[in-house]
Design an enzyme around this catalytic site. Structure first.
Site, mmCIF file in Angstrom:
data_model
loop_
_atom_site.group_PDB
_atom_site.id
_atom_site.type_symbol
_atom_site.label_atom_id
_atom_site.label_comp_id
_atom_site.label_asym_id
_atom_site.label_seq_id
_atom_site.Cartn_x
_atom_site.Cartn_y
_atom_site.Cartn_z
ATOM 1 C CE LYS A 51 -4.212 -1.888 0.771
ATOM 2 N NZ LYS A 51 -5.480 -1.593 0.126
ATOM 3 C CB SER A 76 -9.674 0.266 10.209
ATOM 4 O OG SER A 76 -10.263 -0.768 9.456
ATOM 5 C CE1 TYR A 113 5.519 3.521 9.956
ATOM 6 C CE2 TYR A 113 3.411 2.470 10.322
ATOM 7 C CZ TYR A 113 4.770 2.377 10.093
ATOM 8 O OH TYR A 113 5.368 1.153 10.001
ATOM 9 N N GLY A 177 -8.958 -7.608 -3.382
ATOM 10 C CA GLY A 177 -9.875 -7.151 -2.329
ATOM 11 C C GLY A 177 -10.622 -5.954 -2.891
ATOM 12 C CG ASN A 304 1.691 -4.492 8.679
ATOM 13 O OD1 ASN A 304 2.848 -4.649 9.072
ATOM 14 N ND2 ASN A 304 1.342 -3.483 7.900
#
Lengths: 312, 312
Positions: A51, A76, A113, A177, A304
């Site tokens: 991403k 999220s 971040y 997705g 992640n």
């Protein structure tokens, strides 16, 4: 739009902000699949997922005036972190709309971040409305996680790098997705591969993309009940036509197949990938006959995971 | 013995049989440690651990007559797999003495790499006797997992590669179990580093090496109750003098410290390492003051874990 040129420009543009991630191979996994596999490890990407590429490409193309006012997105997941980090790298503000009930650890990651968390109710409509409010109040530019063209193009740069190292791939597989990654992947395979077909892997339980691909209209999911939490979203109006034109097929895989593929990647490649990442490899194992003796690129989308909540 | 020359020869000798493993870094882990960390990823080594280096170096130095009769070792862990694979690569037989009650998956791994499993009772004495029997019956050469000099030298080649990429390390840390890795590491740091100190990490619960280091005689453990299952063994007569001469210190870490370090490596480096691998990083976090702002090499010893039995 000249997608080929856009891809080349995007890669140059984002190079100082991303890692050129490694490509791993395994004799054992090759034997198991009956094919030659090249795993593009976006789990090693900055903030842990592909991403970062799309977020950086979108943000870097903003005008000076736009940059002054920052960016906003609703997510999220990994895109929230990607926009936060990419914005921070460019010295601009990032407003991230997250549902009130999002896990604390995810909010903290965004804040870590440099993102500014804006809470909303948890329905998709409420999140979109809140994002609109932020746009109206701040003048920030909205960036969609998977449907903005610069985002789609940015995601395609992973496959460009893979094809640069291994130009003769017969197939490249990525999970689907929201559709940003698979659309970018398909464009890159089309323009930089040599007859390289793009195939998507999708969890059977949220196979909206598969159904959309068959019906020709964007379908929705009734449930989001898959371990592949990055793939619960649906296609967008910009990426769907690209998928229709450039993706060869979508293979649906069951939850046990996803978990088994994830376990094989962890055990054999010795790397941590998130469940969504295992879906493309699961698709290869699901249809061994089609892929027999072929050279196959597999985009491992991210790493992640919540170690306290593993499926094995 | 000219250790420097031995190390150089060993690296040349084993190079066709090993991976030159990558070195990973992480800004976040650097910030956390307050130091500059370079993780040498032996989890990506062939068969998943540094043991491949020592096994290959020992086997490749056998005479033609010795090779004809094969090799034997006793191990239920990584060394069993390493000897099996190294022997297979050289086209020779490997007899692996394993306790009857060793997990089936470990026996299958050895068989998968071409080793011949010989079962024994599970006590150390019974295993050594069985290995002796095999030597007497077959004429095979016994290779000790951590106390043979060629094995120790082979293990040191990981640190040679690390120092080749990062010559100015102030410290290199490795876990200590049987002592082969730390002894080889210390020799490599001494001969190829620039004032590079070697420090061992050891689980407090099996701190025989720490006690040996302090007392000057080889001590034993009363229990083997640590998650770091590769480090339950004790030092040997060949590696102990090397450790006494070339290792600066041994830092003991608790079980929660090991688990926390392992979790950080999995989450932040996105790689799968076994608990023993996390002990050296845990030692850095245990003594941040000593390591503040230093350049530190950390040997991640292996990545063979049972995913069904994780500590988080």
């Amino acid at each position: 739009m000249n997608f080929k040129e856009e891809l080349l420009n995007a890669h140059k543009r984002i190079l100082p902000y991303i890692h050129q991630t490694p490509v791993l191979t395994s004799h054992l996994l090759n034997d198991l699949a009956g094919a030659e596999l090249f795993f593009k490890c976006e789990n090693f990407q900055k903030m842990g997922a592909f991403k970062m590429r799309g977020a950086a490409n979108a943000i870097l193309q903003l005008s000076g005036a736009q940059k002054l006012k920052g960016v906003v997105t609703h997510s999220s997941g990994n895109f929230a972190q990607a926009v936060s980090l990419a914005a921070k790298s460019c010295g601009i503000k990032a407003y991230i709309v997250m549902p009130k009930n999002a896990p604390k650890v995810k909010k903290e990651a965004v804040i870590g971040y440099g993102g500014i968390v804006i809470e909303s109710e948890s329905t998709p409509v409420a999140r979109e409305q809140k994002a609109e409010e932020v746009v109206n109040e701040t003048g920030a530019t909205f960036i969609h996680p998977s449907n903005d063209i610069p985002v789609i193009i940015g995601q395609g740069t992973a496959t460009m790098e893979l094809l640069n190292l291994h130009p003769n791939l017969n197939f490249v597989l990525a999970p689907v997705g929201g559709g940003g990654l698979i659309a970018g992947t398909a464009l890159a395979a089309h323009y930089f591969g040599k007859n390289c077909q793009t195939i998507a892997g999708e969890p059977l339980k949220v196979n909206d993309a598969y159904r959309s691909f068959k019906s020709g209209v964007i379908e929705s999911n009734e449930s989001t009940n898959t371990i592949a939490d990055g793939l619960r979203t649906q296609l967008g109006t910009n990426n769907f036509p690209i998928i229709q034109k450039y993706v060869s097929d979508i293979i649906c895989v069951s939850e046990p197949e996803i978990i088994e593929a994830m376990k094989l990647i962890w055990e054999r490649l010795k790397i941590v990938v998130e469940p969504s990442s295992a879906v493309a490899f699961a698709a290869v194992l699901h249809d061994k006959i089609r892929f027999k003796n072929k050279k196959i690129g597999i985009i491992l989308s991210g790493g992640n995971v919540d170690l306290a909540n593993l499926p094995f």
